[in-house]
Design a protein around this motif. Structure first.
Motif, short mmCIF file in Angstrom:
data_model
loop_
_atom_site.label_atom_id
_atom_site.label_comp_id
_atom_site.label_asym_id
_atom_site.label_seq_id
_atom_site.Cartn_x
_atom_site.Cartn_y
_atom_site.Cartn_z
N ASP A 47 0.85 -1.19 0.00
CA ASP A 47 0.00 0.00 0.00
C ASP A 47 0.89 1.24 0.00
N ASN A 48 0.35 2.32 -0.54
CA ASN A 48 1.12 3.57 -0.61
C ASN A 48 0.15 4.74 -0.41
N PRO A 49 -0.58 4.73 0.72
CA PRO A 49 -1.69 5.68 0.86
C PRO A 49 -1.21 7.09 1.16
N SER B 245 5.96 6.07 -2.48
CA SER B 245 6.28 7.50 -2.63
C SER B 245 7.12 7.96 -1.45
N HIS B 246 8.23 8.61 -1.77
CA HIS B 246 9.15 9.08 -0.72
C HIS B 246 9.48 10.55 -0.92
N TYR B 290 11.21 6.76 4.92
CA TYR B 290 9.79 6.40 5.03
C TYR B 290 8.97 6.98 3.88
N ASN B 291 7.78 6.41 3.68
CA ASN B 291 6.84 6.92 2.68
C ASN B 291 6.35 8.30 3.12
N GLY B 292 6.04 9.14 2.17
CA GLY B 292 5.48 10.42 2.54
C GLY B 292 5.06 11.23 1.34
N TYR B 293 4.08 12.09 1.56
CA TYR B 293 3.57 12.98 0.51
C TYR B 293 3.69 14.44 0.95
N GLY B 294 4.45 14.70 2.01
CA GLY B 294 4.46 16.03 2.62
C GLY B 294 5.27 17.07 1.87
N GLN B 295 5.96 16.69 0.80
CA GLN B 295 6.77 17.63 0.01
C GLN B 295 7.77 18.41 0.86
N ARG B 296 8.28 17.76 1.88
CA ARG B 296 9.43 18.30 2.59
C ARG B 296 10.16 17.10 3.16
#
Ligand SMILES: Cc1cc2nc3c(=O)[nH]c(=O)nc-3n(C[C@H](O)[C@H](O)[C@H](O)COP(=O)(O)OP(=O)(O)OC[C@H]3O[C@@H](n4cnc5c(N)ncnc54)[C@H](O)[C@@H]3O)c2cc1C
Ligand SMILES: [Zn+2]
Lengths: 92, 405
Positions: A47-49, B245-246, B290-296
């Motif tokens: 998963d990649n939520p 996504s990292h 770690y995975n993240g979408y925070g754009q920092r």
């Protein structure tokens, strides 16, 4: 930098920890029964939520134990910390 | 080519409202989406195309990358894809009639351990066999090529040598995007900003369009080019992708006199440094774990890359950091991209470029446009199909892909 509360040692900086990816990915009970597609899925797909994510961390530079964390992948807020083997808590 | 900066982008493309239907809808106006639209028009005569962008044109990873272009990958499949890109970079400024300051100043990949030396010499040999320019430099030659690198044996990880790709270099990323956008627009492609795809229109197993915040748009074919958000979008179509996504971050210094003649990358001490045309030092390192979408990204990553940079370049000790930023990159298990059709009819996938997709921009667009136009994978793209995670025919580029995925 994340501040992570190891269930055994308390709050420590992210630098002390090692990331282990998605939690609760069970090894297939009957690996020889799996199709190639299912085996590829088990090996490579996680998963990649964009939101809460249950993941594994190990306190590599501390007690060296593995445990689970639910973290929000946009805000990085840690929503739960719980020992490996326990079910994922319900996040409101 | 002149070295005057090109005109302001407001006049480079129209800003039309979305029409109700297109032959092809491309999701994401980063470099890859724009290059895809450009080559759909130029190579295949397909101009009834919209590129939908939820933010502003090229404001994603395209705006955030450190602009390193090279093709010295290890596996034949990747070297071929990135070398195709490099050959296109060499002709595109002329073809697009837009000077995006492509500067072939070379890339050094430093070796600090015996294992690095073996990996580097092996890659040089592989590159030469594949027709990619590559040389092995000893420490004295490294010093001669880039005098500001500290080649003293007294540091913690001394420089034992380096690979050099002379044709590699950097380009001005935003100008690349504007150049592609201007030409795609001239062909009649609609570039639509502030248009977020929120779902897919289906007819049974087929995708027949997209839902957006500006209404539904029908499409003959839908092509994802959404980089770090690919798995979010694919999820809306019921697909799970082998990507994570990292956050990946970079930083620039204040403007300095020209001191840094080439691009220097070091996997081992973990930093890459070049000097932009205006004079800033541009630096990057690896992804956050770690995975993240925070754009920092995390501050300790900056500390880590700065300490590595200072050991390699003592001359930068007093430079000030001006700005840091982060992007969201999509990383695959074998550090190689995924390009091709998906199990959903009419839905195409281009993702997983991770930390290294800028250099591929033209060939990514070229092979993706071919795949969309013909329904058959371009020969250069065929090995990068989604099926490799079932067949096991992985293209394992972790060693050469970038500085630590
Ligand atoms: C800090 C950093 C340094 C890097 N350095 C290098 C380098 O030196 N060399 C190199 O080769 N590569 C580098 N890269 C990688 C490179 O930037 C990417 O691989 C490449 O930009 C990805 O392709 P793209 O340009 O199309 O992606 P993007 O520019 O990210 O485009 C994707 C677009 O899709 C849009 N989108 C997402 N979801 C939706 C939706 N639902 N609806 C509509 N639009 C949507 C996004 O807003 C975005 O604009 C770096 C990346 C980062 C973050
Ligand atoms: Zn502990």
């Amino acid at each position: 930098m994340l501040l992570i509360a190891c269930p055994w040692c308390g709050e420590r900086e992210e630098l002390e920890f090692h990331y282990g990816g998605q939690a609760h990915v069970a090894h297939p009970a009957d690996p020889e029964q799996l199709s190639d597609g299912e085996w590829g899925e088990y090996l490579f797909v996680r998963d990649n939520p964009k939101g809460p994510f249950a993941e594994r961390w190990s306190h590599a530079a501390g007690c060296r134990r593995w445990f689970n964390v639910v973290r929000h992948t946009v805000t990085h807020q840690i929503l739960a910390v719980y020992p490996a083997g326990e079910p994922k808590p319900v996040i409101p | 080519m002149s070295h005057r900066l090109p005109e302001h982008p407001d006049w480079l493309w129209r800003t039309p409202d979305p029409r109700r239907s297109y032959d092809v809808v491309v999701i994401g106006a980063g470099g890859h989406g724009l290059a895809t639209a450009y080559y759909l028009a130029r190579n295949h005569g397909i101009t009834d195309v919209a590129v939908l962008e939820r933010g502003w044109l090229a404001g994603g990873n395209m705006a955030r990358n450190t602009t390193i272009i090279r093709s010295n990958y290890l596996c034949e499949e990747s070297a071929a894809l990135y070398e195709h890109a490099l050959k296109l970079w060499e002709v595109l400024p002329e073809e697009l009639d837009y000077d995006f300051l492509f500067s072939q100043r070379g890339v050094l990949n430093l070796a600090h351990t015996l294992q690095d030396v073996r990996e580097g010499t092996r890659r040089v040999n592989a590159n030469r066999l594949g027709g990619v320019d590559a040389e092995w430099l000893d420490p004295d030659q490294v010093r001669a090529f880039c005098p500001i690198v500290n080649t003293s044996p007294d540091v913690r990880y001394p420089v034992l040598g380096a690979t050099l790709q002379p044709r590699a270099g950097i380009a001005k990323h935003d100008h690349v995007a504007w150049a592609l956008a201007r030409r795609a627009d001239a062909y009649g492609v609609d570039l639509i900003q502030g248009c977020e795809v929120t779902g897919f229109l289906r007819d049974g197993d087929r995708v027949v369009g997209v839902r957006t915040n500006r209404g539904p748009i029908a499409a003959g074919k839908v092509a994802l080019a959404a980089a770090g958000h690919s798995s979010v979008l694919a999820g809306l179509a019921g697909l799970r992708l082998p990507v994570q996504s990292h956050p990946l971050q970079a930083l620039v210094s204040e403007l300095l006199e020209p001191v840094h003649p080439t691009v220097v990358m070091s996997n081992h001490v973990h930093v890459y440094v070049s000097q932009a045309h205006k004079g800033e030092l541009v630096m990057g390192a690896g992804v956050d774990a770690y995975n993240g979408y925070g754009q920092r990204g995390s501050f300790h990553m900056i500390e880590h890359q700065m300490s590595a940079a200072l050991e390699l370049f003592p001359i930068f000790a007093r430079a000030h950091v001006l700005r840091t930023w982060g992007g969201i990159v999509d990383v695959t298990p074998d550090a190689s991209p995924i390009i091709g059709p998906t199990p959903v009819e009419n839905l195409y996938l281009n993702c997983g470029w991770g930390t290294g997709g800028f250099k591929a921009t033209p060939s990514s667009g070229w092979v993706y446009a071919h795949t969309i136009a013909t329904g058959e994978p371009h020969p250069l793209a065929a090995p990068f199909a989604l099926e490799r995670f079932t067949t096991g025919a992985l293209i394992d580029e972790h060693g050469a892909a970038a500085v630590a995925h």
